[in-house]
Design an enzyme around this catalytic site. Structure first.
Site, short mmCIF file in Angstrom:
data_model
loop_
_atom_site.label_atom_id
_atom_site.label_comp_id
_atom_site.label_asym_id
_atom_site.label_seq_id
_atom_site.Cartn_x
_atom_site.Cartn_y
_atom_site.Cartn_z
N TYR A 1 1.12 -0.88 -0.34
CA TYR A 1 0.10 -0.11 -0.08
C TYR A 1 0.93 0.80 0.21
O TYR A 1 1.54 1.05 -0.02
CB TYR A 1 -1.03 -0.53 1.12
CG TYR A 1 -2.50 0.70 1.30
CD1 TYR A 1 -3.17 1.03 -0.12
CD2 TYR A 1 -2.61 1.41 2.01
CE1 TYR A 1 -4.42 1.76 0.03
CE2 TYR A 1 -3.88 2.54 2.05
CZ TYR A 1 -4.21 2.53 0.97
OH TYR A 1 -5.91 3.32 1.14
N ARG B 1 -6.46 10.93 -10.36
CA ARG B 1 -5.22 11.28 -9.00
C ARG B 1 -5.04 10.60 -8.60
O ARG B 1 -5.81 10.23 -6.95
CB ARG B 1 -6.94 12.38 -8.45
CG ARG B 1 -5.81 13.94 -7.26
CD ARG B 1 -6.83 14.14 -6.53
NE ARG B 1 -6.97 13.17 -5.76
CZ ARG B 1 -7.40 12.92 -4.28
NH1 ARG B 1 -5.68 12.72 -4.25
NH2 ARG B 1 -7.63 11.72 -4.17
N LYS C 1 -6.25 -1.88 -2.78
CA LYS C 1 -6.03 -1.36 -1.62
C LYS C 1 -7.60 -2.61 -1.01
O LYS C 1 -8.17 -3.24 0.12
CB LYS C 1 -7.95 -0.18 -1.98
CG LYS C 1 -7.10 0.94 -1.68
CD LYS C 1 -8.15 1.61 -1.44
CE LYS C 1 -7.95 2.62 -0.34
NZ LYS C 1 -8.38 4.12 -0.08
N GLU D 1 -12.37 5.08 -5.82
CA GLU D 1 -10.80 5.28 -5.73
C GLU D 1 -10.13 6.58 -6.49
O GLU D 1 -10.11 6.26 -7.46
CB GLU D 1 -10.26 4.50 -5.30
CG GLU D 1 -8.93 4.56 -4.91
CD GLU D 1 -8.87 4.54 -3.16
OE1 GLU D 1 -7.77 5.75 -3.39
OE2 GLU D 1 -9.74 4.69 -2.72
N ASP D 2 -9.62 7.59 -6.18
CA ASP D 2 -8.84 8.40 -6.42
C ASP D 2 -9.44 8.94 -7.71
O ASP D 2 -8.59 9.11 -9.51
CB ASP D 2 -7.03 7.18 -6.69
CG ASP D 2 -6.80 7.33 -5.34
OD1 ASP D 2 -7.18 8.15 -4.67
OD2 ASP D 2 -5.06 6.65 -5.65
N ASP E 1 -13.24 7.22 0.01
CA ASP E 1 -12.92 8.12 1.17
C ASP E 1 -11.57 8.83 1.56
O ASP E 1 -11.10 9.09 2.44
CB ASP E 1 -12.97 6.60 2.07
CG ASP E 1 -10.87 5.59 1.76
OD1 ASP E 1 -10.98 6.75 0.59
OD2 ASP E 1 -11.24 5.05 1.92
N ASP E 2 -11.86 9.51 -0.38
CA ASP E 2 -10.84 10.31 -0.33
C ASP E 2 -11.48 12.15 0.07
O ASP E 2 -11.19 12.50 0.59
CB ASP E 2 -10.72 10.81 -2.07
CG ASP E 2 -9.86 9.33 -2.07
OD1 ASP E 2 -8.53 8.89 -1.57
OD2 ASP E 2 -9.80 8.73 -3.01
N ASN F 1 -0.34 12.14 0.78
CA ASN F 1 0.69 10.53 0.16
C ASN F 1 0.56 10.69 -1.06
O ASN F 1 -0.02 11.23 -1.79
CB ASN F 1 -0.28 8.68 0.28
CG ASN F 1 -0.91 8.23 2.03
OD1 ASN F 1 0.12 8.71 2.26
ND2 ASN F 1 -1.93 8.04 2.08
#
Length: 505
Positions: free
Chosen positions: A86, A139, A157, A229-230, A252-253, A361
């Site tokens: 991760y 992203r 993930k 995600e992203d 969750d971003d 991150n």
């Protein structure tokens, strides 16, 4: 009969009877070893690699070859291997995905598949999917547009959904939606694995995503969890708003930046019985243009407007900190080195124990390092970061920093939704998950300056989070698994996948 390929998977762990039953005599050396010894050998081999990306590639090879051993290794050595599979290493893996690509993992859906997405989903060999993590690669962490190479993120993930949250590997589906990339470097890279075109936008983009969301629901039903995600912010907010009423979705971003602010305000309101509008005023946001204030309201994106409070405009973070005098500083912008010496020293000047959370991150994008936070605050900061930092020595004492990573929450959160048969995600469930995690922090952790529990207990923590999330789903009438289990913690634990070898007869 098991193939030789399968025999290599379990390798020397096949016992004598299994070797006879499956015609493996002579295809394996005579020694029979335990899974524990295999694990010991693999950890020894992994530690020989000095380059994190080599460890990542070795772990991906193991996942392909012997899935149970991969998860056993990850569960038993979670603090050592989490940064490998991760963040931060997965970021570098995505940047170099084309060069290190050996075999496909997950499902690739590109603009070429328009009109055929349902057929593509049916090509995936596993039919009983419970959790999908999907990205369009625009992203990736704080690294920007990595296009099709963002696949490393859904894969990483979902391996955590299994290792930390106990979701069966066969019930997990990583997906990358390839609509092109605006990254010139990738478009000119001969090893790039995605579409060589600029990103689709507007109606073309929205139509492809809509076809995907409809196909997922048609193929897997209403209870499949879809984690966005992203995605870039402009699409992430729209997608969540568009599908949160019809699908089991979360992100969750963005339920990071302004989402964190909203959850903190909700929790203050819950604990103090104050109106949510009043609680929002205790939280100030800074974006690329400076402090978010009411005079900027007209030009702000809709999700920033609730945070535009009365104050004169301030351009930079350091001046904003000096004016507002916050007790907690949280970084979620994906821009590294923004918590400068001036900022941390200011935080330490009006707080005995300033709380500094550098959440961006990977490590290269962290707002500051653990060493900087402790040195600039004279060892007084309570620090946690999205990617892990080594312990820091300050004036003769060793200070451990925490890892404020969503890996604490999303695996247990997903498990809670799955075991309750939830059909929608509600913000109260995210609050319940956060409260469950907070309850797992001991006085001993606090005494060491840690505001998170150690990752070593993560499966126990995930079961408690799952139980709280499931309880909230039942309370809100969003659960379909009836009757409600009496002891939700025990039920969550009983549902968790464990990667020990089964016997093959």
């Amino acid at each position: 009969m098991l193939s030789l390929n399968r025999s290599i998977h379990l390798g020397l762990a096949f016992n004598e009877k299994e070797r006879d039953a499956h015609y493996l005599r002579g295809l394996l050396p005579p020694v029979v070893v335990s899974q524990k010894l295999q694990e010991k050998k693999l950890m020894h081999n992994l530690r020989q690699y000095k380059v994190p990306l080599q460890r990542y590639m070795a772990m991906m090879d193991l996942q392909e070859m012997n899935e149970r051993l991969f998860y056993k290794l990850l569960i038993d050595n979670v603090e050592e291997l989490l940064p490998v599979v991760y963040t931060p290493t997965v970021g570098e893996a995505c940047q170099k995905y084309g060069s290190i690509f050996r075999r496909p993992q997950g499902l690739y859906i590109s603009l070429k598949e328009k009109g055929k997405i349902l057929e593509v989903l049916k090509n995936w060999p596993e039919k009983r999917i419970q959790v999908i993590v999907v990205t369009d690669g625009e992203r990736i962490l704080g690294l920007g547009d990595l296009g099709c190479q963002g696949m490393g993120i859904p894969v990483g993930k979902l391996s955590l959904y299994t290792a930390l949250g106990g979701i069966r590997p066969s019930a997990c589906l990583p997906i990358t939606i390839d609509v092109g990339t605006n990254n010139e470097q990738l478009l000119n890279d001969e090893f790039y694995i995605g579409l060589r075109q600029k990103r689709a936008t507007g109606k073309e983009y929205a139509d492809l995503l809509h076809e995907f969301m409809c196909a997922v629901k048609q193929n897997y039903g209403e209870k499949v969890l879809i984690q966005f995600e992203d995605f870039a912010n402009h699409n992430a907010f729209d997608l969540l708003a568009r599908y949160c009423k019809t699908h089991l979705v979360f992100n969750d971003d963005i339920q990071a930046g302004t989402g964190i602010a909203e959850l903190i305000a909700l929790e203050i309101a819950r604990q103090t019985n104050a109106p949510i509008e009043e609680c929002r005023k205790k939280i100030w946001l800074v974006d690329s243009k400076g402090l978010i204030v009411s005079s900027r309201k007209e030009s702000l994106q809709h999700f920033k407007k609730p945070w535009a409070h009365e104050h004169e405009p301030i351009k930079n973070l350091s001046d904003a900190v000096n004016s507002i005098k916050p007790t907690v500083l949280i970084g979620t912008s994906g821009v590294g080195k923004t918590f400068t010496k001036d900022v941390i020293e200011a935080m330490a000047s009006f707080n005995e124990k300033p709380i500094i959370l550098a959440l961006s991150n990977p490590t290269s994008q962290s707002e500051c390092t653990a060493e900087e936070a402790y040195n600039w605050s004279k060892g007084r900061a309570i620090f946690a970061s999205g990617s892990p930092f080594d312990p820091v020595e300050y004036e003769g004492r060793i200070i451990m920093s925490g890892q404020a990573n969503n890996a604490y929450i999303f695996p247990g959160f997903g498990l809670g939704l799955v075991i309750s048969g939830a059909i929608r995600v509600h913000d109260d469930m995210l609050l319940a998950a956060s409260e469950a995690l907070a309850q797992e922090v001991t006085q001993e952790n606090f005494d060491k300056g840690l505001i998170y529990p150690p990752f070593t207990n993560i499966r126990k923590i995930s079961a408690h989070i799952a139980a709280k999330v499931a309880a909230k789903a039942y309370e809100l009438g969003l659960a379909t698994r009836l009757p409600r289990p009496e002891d939700l913690v025990k039920y969550a634990e009983s549902c968790m996948y464990t990667p020990v070898y089964r016997s093959y007869r």
